[in-house]
Design an enzyme around this catalytic site. Structure first.
Site, PDB file in Angstrom:
ATOM      1  N   CYS A   1       0.843  -1.208   0.000  1.00 48.95           N
ATOM      2  CA  CYS A   1       0.000   0.000   0.000  1.00 48.95           C
ATOM      3  C   CYS A   1       0.883   1.264   0.000  1.00 48.95           C
ATOM      4  CB  CYS A   1      -0.967  -0.034   1.168  1.00 48.95           C
ATOM      5  SG  CYS A   1      -2.370   1.110   0.965  1.00 48.95           S
TER       6      CYS A   1
ATOM      7  N   HIS B   1      -3.624  -5.163   0.466  1.00 41.37           N
ATOM      8  CA  HIS B   1      -3.096  -5.654   1.743  1.00 41.37           C
ATOM      9  C   HIS B   1      -3.150  -7.176   1.782  1.00 41.37           C
ATOM     10  CE1 HIS B   1      -2.667  -1.830   3.951  1.00 41.37           C
ATOM     11  NE2 HIS B   1      -3.657  -1.428   3.179  1.00 41.37           N
TER      12      HIS B   1
ATOM     13  N   GLU C   1      -1.930  -9.052   3.985  1.00 43.12           N
ATOM     14  CA  GLU C   1      -1.916  -9.533   5.363  1.00 43.12           C
ATOM     15  C   GLU C   1      -3.303  -9.708   5.971  1.00 43.12           C
ATOM     16  OE1 GLU C   1      -1.447  -4.999   5.701  1.00 43.12           O
ATOM     17  OE2 GLU C   1      -1.007  -6.609   4.287  1.00 43.12           O
TER      18      GLU C   1
END
Length: 509
Positions: free
Chosen positions: A79, A167, A169
């Site tokens: 990001c 993202h 994660e």
């Protein structure tokens, strides 16, 4: 030498989550704020740049010197990190015509790139950005896109540098774990051998070298962190570890006796100190939450210090500090605004002239439990819900008295027992009963009552940073309410808290 991945934090709410995901892959990683970077040594196998609440175009946007890293080590920008690489290395970042937040469909344009090895051609990802990369950095080549973002992922030719505008994660990125695994295994060439067993072996070895024959004192709380810390130290130095468990008079019903029994079964050298009267006398007439917490913390230090002074030649104070505490203390913006003081033994080292040892300071909460399980800790201790250091002192709202604590202990015991009996206890991250400083009119038989109200609270969470209220069955709540009102004199009304964190906190005070 323990290999590791460095995560450079630009202030993203997801930074800790990146660390957790890498740890789940058995890769050791450390998080550092962008303005306090460590030396880059041979143990560093790769670097991840986190997201950020800033735009790279802001005048006050965080910046970093990547000269020792870029082109020399594998580098993954996420990001803000991806936009930073573009903005500072020949690309262009502009406000997006379509602000992309939430789920998006990622289309892989180059399936041969190592980062996307064995990845499906399309998958769901999680976006959270208002800017977009209009022009890639020098040597950049797009490797994935979405309907609204042409450069959703890119690489830089000739070096192991990658950028993702989404993202990986977060849970909603369905192939995010796969992408991160490709980065650490295929690109960084990590061995992925950082497991609970390897942590125990290396930590015990390091503790023996650090402490030698010195004596160590540890304040046990009955919680997971201090218990696992005690087990590690016990394995390393045995009887040179002296544990003190203080009964502040604000524990759950029978908790002092039950926890002490558990500890003795674990072979720990534990002394139990009853000091409830001292805590309650100091709390008399005090209603303000912060003042109560500070009083409880101060009296704990006094009681613990007196007990520790009875042990000769103690040189170390052990604490159950875990990694989120360490990260918070050196965060990008410094320690966060104090919502409420945390009860710990922070005042002890200076008073007692002791050095501090923190065997769990590298672990997240879920990792502490994994290590405890590998050490053979009983599930009754390992699976215990978090319990605040000030105990029931912050669950009795307003002034704390012995009578109120007794009422709350009885109500709380019913709630927790019912959760266990119905198999709901392990589905709840933390459960609490709160006594309100509110009395209301009720009717029992033909008699009017004017008694207290209690609140039941049950939340689901991973680490307490955020929490959702648990949808306990109506039948269960009705049974608990009925039992409390019928069996606990002083309570005639039970309510259930359906607030999540944020905006509420888990504890009421």
């Amino acid at each position: 030498m323990q290999e590791k991945i460095l995560i450079i934090d630009f202030g993203s709410q997801y930074t800790q989550l990146i660390g957790r995901r890498l740890r789940e892959l058995n890769v050791y990683c450390e998080i550092y704020p962008y303005n306090r970077l460590p030396a880059i040594d041979a143990s560093v196998r790769g670097v991840v740049l986190s997201g950020s609440p800033y735009s790279v175009r802001d005048a006050c946007a965080p910046t970093i010197d990547l000269q020792p890293i870029k082109g020399r080590l594998p580098l993954l920008g996420i990001c803000y990190g991806a936009q930073y690489l573009a903005h500072h290395f020949g690309g262009e970042v502009c406000p997006s015509n379509t602000r992309e937040y939430g789920r998006a469909q990622l289309s892989v344009k180059d399936a041969t790139t190592t980062l996307f090895k064995n990845l499906p051609s399309a998958s769901q990802v999680w976006m959270s950005h208002g800017d977009t990369i209009a022009t890639l950095p020098c040597g950049g080549r797009a490797i994935a896109s979405t309907a609204d973002v042409a450069n959703a992922a890119y690489l830089i030719e000739g070096e192991p540098t990658y950028g993702l505008q989404f993202h990986p994660e977060v849970y909603h990125s369905t192939e995010g774990r796969h992408i991160l695994a490709n980065f650490v295994k295929e690109i960084c060439r990590c061995r992925c051998d950082w497991t609970p067993d390897s942590f125990i072996e290396s930590t015990v070895r390091d503790l023996r070298a650090q402490l030698a024959d010195d004596r160590v004192v540890l304040g046990l709380s009955g919680g997971v962190d201090s218990s696992v810390a005690a087990m590690l130290l016990n394995r390393a130095i045995g009887r040179n570890l002296y544990c003190i468990f203080v009964d502040n008079g604000l524990l759950r019903k029978n908790e002092f006796e039950e926890v002490l029994e558990s500890y003795h079964d674990m072979g720990l050298n534990v002394s139990g100190i009853r000091a409830g009267d001292e805590f309650l006398s100091q709390l008399a007439g005090v209603a303000e939450p912060e003042q109560k917490r500070k009083i409880i913390g101060r009296v704990f230090i006094d009681v613990f210090n007196r007990a520790a002074q009875q042990i000769e030649q103690v040189r170390w104070l052990a604490q159950g500090t875990i990694y989120p505490d360490v990260i918070e203390s050196v965060s990008v913006n410094g320690p966060s605004v104090t919502i409420k003081s945390h009860h710990n033994v922070g005042g002890l080292p200076a008073q007692m002239h002791l050095k501090v040892v923190e065997p769990l300071r590298a672990l997240f909460k879920d990792e502490v439990r994994r290590v405890g399980r590998a050490l053979g800790m009983k599930q009754t201790l390992l699976g215990r819900h978090p319990f605040p250091g000030p105990g029931l002192g912050i669950r009795v709202l307003g002034e704390v008295t012995g009578e109120k604590v007794g009422i709350l202990q009885e109500a709380d015991a019913i709630f927790i027992r019912k959760l266990r009996e119905t198999g709901l206890y392990d589905e709840v991250w933390q459960a609490a009963t709160i006594l309100l400083p509110v009395r209301s009119v009720g009717v029992m038989g033909d008699e009017r009552t004017y008694e207290y109200t209690v609140v039941l609270r049950a939340v689901a969470s991973t680490d307490g940073m955020t929490a959702d209220w648990v949808h306990l069955p109506y039948e269960f709540l009705a049974a608990v309410s009925n039992d409390i009102i019928n069996k606990v004199k002083g309570i005639n009304r039970v309510v259930y808290d359906i607030s999540s964190k944020p905006p509420a906190t888990i504890e009421w005070e």
